[in-house]
Design a protein around this motif. Structure first.
Motif, PDB file in Angstrom:
ATOM      1  N   ASP A  91     -41.736 -48.674 -28.437  1.00  0.00           N
ATOM      2  CA  ASP A  91     -42.405 -47.546 -27.766  1.00  0.00           C
ATOM      3  C   ASP A  91     -43.849 -47.397 -28.224  1.00  0.00           C
ATOM      4  O   ASP A  91     -44.224 -46.390 -28.825  1.00  0.00           O
ATOM      5  CB  ASP A  91     -41.628 -46.251 -28.003  1.00  0.00           C
ATOM      6  N   PRO A  92     -44.694 -48.411 -27.966  1.00  0.00           N
ATOM      7  CA  PRO A  92     -46.097 -48.297 -28.368  1.00  0.00           C
ATOM      8  C   PRO A  92     -46.799 -47.172 -27.625  1.00  0.00           C
ATOM      9  O   PRO A  92     -46.407 -46.797 -26.530  1.00  0.00           O
ATOM     10  CB  PRO A  92     -46.681 -49.667 -28.001  1.00  0.00           C
ATOM     11  N   PHE A  93     -47.832 -46.616 -28.260  1.00  0.00           N
ATOM     12  CA  PHE A  93     -48.613 -45.498 -27.704  1.00  0.00           C
ATOM     13  C   PHE A  93     -47.728 -44.263 -27.514  1.00  0.00           C
ATOM     14  O   PHE A  93     -47.912 -43.479 -26.596  1.00  0.00           O
ATOM     15  CB  PHE A  93     -49.293 -45.891 -26.382  1.00  0.00           C
ATOM     16  N   ARG A  94     -46.781 -44.104 -28.438  1.00  0.00           N
ATOM     17  CA  ARG A  94     -45.850 -42.988 -28.345  1.00  0.00           C
ATOM     18  C   ARG A  94     -46.527 -41.693 -28.782  1.00  0.00           C
ATOM     19  O   ARG A  94     -47.528 -41.708 -29.531  1.00  0.00           O
ATOM     20  CB  ARG A  94     -44.634 -43.243 -29.237  1.00  0.00           C
ATOM     21  N   THR A  95     -45.998 -40.549 -28.326  1.00  0.00           N
ATOM     22  CA  THR A  95     -46.422 -39.243 -28.810  1.00  0.00           C
ATOM     23  C   THR A  95     -45.385 -38.737 -29.797  1.00  0.00           C
ATOM     24  O   THR A  95     -44.212 -38.605 -29.447  1.00  0.00           O
ATOM     25  CB  THR A  95     -46.568 -38.244 -27.646  1.00  0.00           C
ATOM     26  N   GLY A 122     -54.927 -37.704 -31.751  1.00  0.00           N
ATOM     27  CA  GLY A 122     -56.006 -37.375 -30.825  1.00  0.00           C
ATOM     28  C   GLY A 122     -56.843 -38.587 -30.469  1.00  0.00           C
ATOM     29  O   GLY A 122     -57.248 -38.759 -29.311  1.00  0.00           O
ATOM     30  N   THR A 123     -57.106 -39.464 -31.439  1.00  0.00           N
ATOM     31  CA  THR A 123     -57.865 -40.679 -31.155  1.00  0.00           C
ATOM     32  C   THR A 123     -57.097 -41.603 -30.228  1.00  0.00           C
ATOM     33  O   THR A 123     -57.661 -42.182 -29.292  1.00  0.00           O
ATOM     34  CB  THR A 123     -58.204 -41.410 -32.469  1.00  0.00           C
ATOM     35  N   MET A 124     -55.778 -41.727 -30.455  1.00  0.00           N
ATOM     36  CA  MET A 124     -54.969 -42.561 -29.557  1.00  0.00           C
ATOM     37  C   MET A 124     -54.951 -41.989 -28.150  1.00  0.00           C
ATOM     38  O   MET A 124     -55.094 -42.716 -27.164  1.00  0.00           O
ATOM     39  CB  MET A 124     -53.542 -42.670 -30.085  1.00  0.00           C
ATOM     40  N   TRP A 125     -54.787 -40.664 -28.036  1.00  0.00           N
ATOM     41  CA  TRP A 125     -54.740 -40.050 -26.713  1.00  0.00           C
ATOM     42  C   TRP A 125     -56.027 -40.284 -25.921  1.00  0.00           C
ATOM     43  O   TRP A 125     -55.993 -40.340 -24.690  1.00  0.00           O
ATOM     44  CB  TRP A 125     -54.524 -38.535 -26.865  1.00  0.00           C
TER      45      TRP A 125
END
Length: 436
Positions: A86-90, A106-109
């Motif tokens: 599940d990459p880029f997961r929250t 926040g940087t990933m989002w």
């Protein structure tokens, strides 16, 4: 070894160089042992430093490195936002611990890659709480703002190659694609601006090749007198010839940790399609993860190579070495490499090599026709011709394989890398002592 033991008996014994043993904190923000060079670097360097008599504590984030006996691991966990499946997961609400976690998410989002910055901030906090426990801090290419603080010990940094090279190649590959795609690539590599600023302020930088040294000076602006080459290498006990392993006719092996332009895998797939028109038993084994979409998957489908290209991942060291030994040819098709561990490791097994001239690969693989067959990066026709030549000439394979192993044994071993690294640790400690 416990932290208390490190504090109360830091100078027990004598190191291999006749001086006192060092207490080393080795930082790695990403230590995947199965793909990419950073996890390999940390594992083998830490083992050899311990063999020289030093105490090594690896401080790392996910994926955690696999370490050999002697070195210890302290986990400094991130939120592990890019983990499979599940990459880029929250993360869930209960996973947040502090403001650094919020910064990471926040940087990933917003499309950026946060791990170099957020790991450096966690490392700064961790080391501040343990002031006096280490003689030297060795950062493995984090290059985050947090490491510019007083870490309680002199800092030595390894830069394998500047990630600005990856950025250029990915932007070039995005030409002709949507504006959103190009903006996305620029945003993802936003952390390279931080790395450039940090690198220029570092007192001692190690790199793994002369080619990388020039790139770091040019791209990152590091002063020439602050950067030093310490070649890395292969574990030549593990990566060694074994006549008992049967050679598989037509087998070509390559390592590709990701489907990115830098690795040149799509050009090798195109070369395989050309090669199989004359040598139909030619087939490719890729050590790495199969991407379901992207240029490599598209090329495999376009050329009908589904049965001629196999991907393997998560295998043991012994299985990987036997896989390389079983190949008639090893190939490094990269457009650029800061060193190329796969080249050194394949050569150490006596497997003949076809490699491009991208980056530092010639520095490792050696002269064309003496220790490898060299081709220009990105040239599928040249790759196909070189692969076909080696597959069809057993005498040439034997000669290049033997010469390749000799080259690795004489130039590229982890024991030599550890000795060279310790010399720079001691120089950094001496400089810090003079400036106090």
């Amino acid at each position: 070894m416990t932290a208390e033991a490190m504090v109360t008996s830091p100078f027990a014994g004598v190191a291999a160089d006749g001086d006192r043993p060092l207490r080393i904190a080795l930082l790695t923000y990403k230590g995947n042992p199965f793909c990419g060079g950073q996890g390999v670097y940390v594992r083998h360097l830490s083992r050899e430093l311990v063999r020289l008599g030093h105490t090594v504590e690896v401080i790392g984030a996910q994926p955690y490195p696999v370490l050999d006996e002697g070195a210890t691991l302290t986990e400094l966990p991130s939120l592990d936002l890019y983990r499979q499946p599940d990459p880029f997961r929250t993360p869930g609400r209960g996973e947040y611990r502090d403001w650094i976690d919020l910064l990471e998410v926040g940087t990933m989002w917003t499309g950026g890659f946060p791990e170099p910055l957020t790991f450096s901030l966690r490392a700064r906090r961790h080391l501040a709480a343990r002031a006096g426990e280490f003689d030297v801090v060795h950062d493995n290419q984090t290059l985050g703002y947090g490491l510019l603080a007083d870490l309680g010990a002199p800092l030595v940094t390894t830069i394998h190659h500047p990630i600005t090279v990856d950025r250029r190649l990915d932007l070039a590959a995005a030409k002709g694609q949507s504006r959103l795609k190009r903006v996305s690539v620029r945003r993802w590599y936003g952390f390279t601006r931080m790395q450039k600023r940090v690198a220029r302020r570092l007192p001692s930088v190690l790199t793994v090749s002369g080619s990388s040294r020039l790139e770091i000076i040019e791209d990152l602006g590091v002063a020439e007198d602050r950067i030093h080459v310490v070649h890395i290498g292969a574990d030549t006990d593990l990566w060694s010839p074994d006549p008992a392993v049967a050679e598989v006719p037509g087998r070509i092996v390559t390592t590709s940790s990701a489907d990115v332009p830098l690795k040149g895998l799509v050009h090798l797939v195109e070369a395989l399609a050309k090669l199989r028109t004359e040598q139909p038993d030619a087939h490719l084994v890729v050590v790495g993860r199969r991407a379901e979409r992207g240029p490599v998957a598209k090329a495999i489908e376009t050329y009908g190579l589904q049965d001629a290209v196999r991907f393997v991942k998560g295998i043991t060291d012994a299985e990987l070495v036997d896989l390389v030994r079983s190949a008639q040819v090893a190939c490094v098709p990269s457009l650029y490499e800061g060193f190329s561990l796969p080249a050194a490791e394949a050569m150490a097994t006596g497997t003949p090599l076809v490699a491009t001239t991208g980056g530092a690969i010639p520095e490792v693989a050696g002269p064309d026709g003496e220790t490898c067959l060299a081709v220009p990066p990105g040239d599928a026709d040249a790759l196909a011709a070189a692969l076909g030549r080696l597959l069809g000439d057993g005498e040439l394979r034997a000669r290049l394989g033997a010469a390749g192993r000799d080259r690795v044994l004489s130039r590229f071993t982890w024991a030599a890398a550890a000795r060279g690294t310790v010399a720079h640790y001691r120089a950094a400690i001496a400089r810090a002592g003079r400036t106090r």
